[in-house]
Design a protein around this motif. Structure first.
Motif, short mmCIF file in Angstrom:
data_model
loop_
_atom_site.label_atom_id
_atom_site.label_comp_id
_atom_site.label_asym_id
_atom_site.label_seq_id
_atom_site.Cartn_x
_atom_site.Cartn_y
_atom_site.Cartn_z
N LEU A 137 -5.87 6.52 3.33
CA LEU A 137 -7.25 6.51 2.86
C LEU A 137 -8.04 5.40 3.53
O LEU A 137 -9.19 5.59 3.95
CB LEU A 137 -7.24 6.32 1.34
N LEU A 138 -7.42 4.25 3.64
CA LEU A 138 -8.08 3.13 4.31
C LEU A 138 -8.46 3.51 5.73
O LEU A 138 -9.60 3.28 6.17
CB LEU A 138 -7.16 1.90 4.31
N GLU B 200 -2.72 5.30 0.13
CA GLU B 200 -3.71 4.23 0.21
C GLU B 200 -3.94 3.84 1.66
O GLU B 200 -5.09 3.66 2.10
CB GLU B 200 -3.25 3.03 -0.61
N PHE C 212 0.86 -1.19 0.00
CA PHE C 212 0.00 0.00 0.00
C PHE C 212 0.89 1.24 0.00
O PHE C 212 1.89 1.31 0.73
CB PHE C 212 -0.87 0.03 1.26
#
Lengths: 156, 156
Positions: free
Chosen positions: A128-129, A125, A121
């Motif tokens: 964002l997760l 990312e 990731f």
DNA sequence: ATCGAATACATATGCACGTATATATTTGAG
DNA sequence: CTCAAATATATACGTGCATATGTATTCGAT
């Protein structure tokens, strides 16, 4: 093609949670900890909670599960309970030296586990997760709260 | 400020999973189902599995938990077991009419739950969440697999 | 000061999940 | 064809979580 329900975020999150828990459990076992212990350990060390009630709230579990976990942690020498001088119903809970000594390793193990699982990731990312999950959890709380309330009184 | 460990994807996913499970459990209870039943129900209806072993694999749980769940589901009139004529060790599992009749409602309830919790998510965000979770689950499988293996033999 | 309500905790019960292990059937190597 | 290995399921036990309910202490209104 009814793969619909099993591709929802709800089910995927459940799968991810079980996988994460199994991995973490296996890695924490040599240290004498379980995954569920961590919120308790962190809260106690940071002085964010010292009663069973506060620990349950902090860990977001109900009181009976917390009582049982504390009983096991006491049995396993991770915590101690001393009667609260100010309130006869309550006990003040503290970490044992053993638990305190090993906590940093446990934290490191969990952070490493996250790294392992998010290896491919990007930082964006991963961030964002976390953001999406945080929003989702807030929504869950909202929906659960509404569910518990008397209801929107939709009838005239 | 040790809010570190408790802000990791691992812990957030655990929180989200428990919240989702509680919500879904409450909504499925009137239909006579539990959250864990769904993979079994779907697999059976779609003919993707009909033995305990296949159901366990499909639902990604170990055999003993699946055995227990099937026992409860049989007790509650959701499934039936008939001895496999081709293999004396095995039973063929089928849905009861009751379960089959109510399954669509259960699926609808779960989909609605996802909608409720993702209400303020754009389609892109929801899709991204699913994508990230799917990748994360794949990574978990990879790491778990590596963990189980003899190990990378890092010593000379 | 007293008694009912609120609070903190304990206990009982049930489900879901895991590991370890036992039992029964099937399969395959000889 | 026979017997050991593999396979399918069952059972025992421990953990984590939930709800429902009991008990003891504290609080607060009278």
């Amino acid at each position: 093609m009814d793969m619909n329900v099993l591709s929802t975020p709800g089910h995927l999150i459940s799968l991810a949670a079980r996988g994460f828990a199994r991995l973490s459990e296996a890695r924490l076992k040599p240290l004498g900890f379980g995954v569920g212990h961590l919120p308790v350990l962190v809260a106690l060390q940071d002085g964010r909670a010292s009663t069973q009630r506060d620990l349950a709230r902090f860990a977001r579990v109900e009181q009976p599960p917390m009582a049982q976990m504390l009983a096991r942690m006491e049995r396993d020498g991770l915590i101690r309970r001393t009667p609260d001088p100010a309130d006869g119903r309550s006990s003040l809970i503290t970490l044992t030296e053993r638990a305190e000594a090993r906590l940093p390793d446990a934290v490191a193990v969990l952070l490493q586990g996250n790294d392992d699982v998010l290896r491919d990731f990007t930082d964006e990312e991963a961030g964002l997760l976390v953001t999406l999950l945080t929003r989702l959890i807030a929504n869950l709380d909202r929906v659960a709260g509404a569910e518990a309330s008397p209801g929107p009184e939709r009838s005239s």
